[in-house]
Design an enzyme around this catalytic site. Structure first.
Site, PDB file in Angstrom:
ATOM      1  CE  LYS A  81      -4.023  -2.386   2.192  1.00 49.65           C
ATOM      2  NZ  LYS A  81      -4.213  -2.898   3.620  1.00 49.65           N
ATOM      3  CD  GLN A  93      -2.970  -4.582   6.712  1.00 52.87           C
ATOM      4  OE1 GLN A  93      -3.065  -3.641   5.847  1.00 52.87           O
ATOM      5  NE2 GLN A  93      -3.703  -5.633   6.737  1.00 52.87           N
ATOM      6  CG  ASP A 101     -10.093   0.121   5.151  1.00 55.08           C
ATOM      7  OD1 ASP A 101      -9.939  -0.238   3.881  1.00 55.08           O
ATOM      8  OD2 ASP A 101      -9.539  -0.693   5.950  1.00 55.08           O
TER       9      ASP A 101
END
Length: 282
Positions: free
Chosen positions: A55, A99, A122
């Site tokens: 990422k 994450q 996200d």
């Protein structure tokens, strides 16, 4: 029946990232500030470390600053929440990605809710799920958002179609069902306790497999001509759909890898630039 067409997520994601890079450069030129994504990683799970590095590389290519916040595996919920709240209050950070997984000792939901909605690129908070479900401005969960972009790119008209979602996770199964519903599909959720799963799947015009069980959905379960979205990723580059048999019956199908995965990251980057633009008032 001929083999299904492959839905090329890699090519579509590349186009989205190119457009995102153009918008990021324009934003940076206008404001003197580059969009910034902070990625928080708890522990050193090899797969998570690899994902975060990937990422960061994609951010660099898209003209997005990437801030990596690495926390030890023994980090507590309170410490993680504190870190996320601090990033939420930092004006130089425009998007935050936690994450996951974060470790069984951590209350992941509490951690997600520490992310300010305007920086939840996200799409994992209660606020993001609500705005997405009601069709209000906000951020969608990245994988579901990427799936809808793929369906649009291949001109899949969802209105009136029977869609079956296999999986009910908070960041994939549930939100993708809501996005399909918003497009006037008739949505059925299936899960580990669904009886006669195969018979339910056989009725679907659109199947989204997102349960995390390799090759759970078989070709014989697919209605001829159905659109098959495999959002699963299991060890050995295997999805939740038995590709070799499903490709013989579907009209469109996503490969694993190269289907949904690239779209997830592209959506994350796009939403980061959008978040920066909103926060910078342009």
């Amino acid at each position: 029946m001929s083999q299904a067409r492959l839905m090329d997520g890699t090519a579509l994601a590349r186009r989205i990232v190119e457009e995102t890079a153009r918008k990021a450069a324009e934003l940076t030129d206008r404001t003197g500030t580059a969009p910034c994504l902070a990625t928080v990683l708890v522990g050193e799970d090899p797969a998570s470390v690899t994902y975060v590095r990937m990422k960061q590389n994609r951010c660099r290519k898209a003209g997005i600053d990437s801030r990596r916040v690495a926390l030890p595996a023994e980090t507590t919920t309170e410490e993680l929440v504190g870190t996320l709240r601090s990033l939420s209050q930092d004006p130089s950070v425009h998007g935050i990605l936690l994450q996951h997984p974060v470790g069984e000792h951590i209350d992941e939901r509490a951690a997600f809710e520490a992310i300010a909605p305007e920086k939840d690129v996200d799409g994992v908070t209660f606020a993001s799920f609500a705005t997405m479900s009601f069709g209000l401005p906000g951020f969608v969960s990245c994988t579901p958002g990427g799936i809808l972009r793929l369906l649009d790119a291949y001109d899949v008209d969802l209105a009136g179609k029977r869609a079956v979602v296999v999986g009910r996770s908070a960041i994939l199964g549930k939100p993708v069902g809501m996005l399909l519903l918003a497009r006037d599909a008739t949505v059925t959720y299936c899960h580990s306790r669904t009886r006669e799963l195969s018979s339910v799947v056989r009725e679907a015009d659109v199947v989204v497999a997102a349960v995390g069980r390799p090759r759970l959905v078989r070709g014989q379960d697919i209605k001829p001509g159905a659109v098959v979205i495999d959002a699963g990723y299991n060890e050995g580059n295997v999805g939740d759909v038995d590709f070799d048999s499903a490709v013989e019956r579907a009209s469109l199908i996503t490969p694993v890898p190269g289907g949904v995965g690239p779209m997830t990251i592209a959506t994350l980057l796009e939403q980061t630039v959008d978040a920066a633009a909103r926060q910078l008032g342009v």
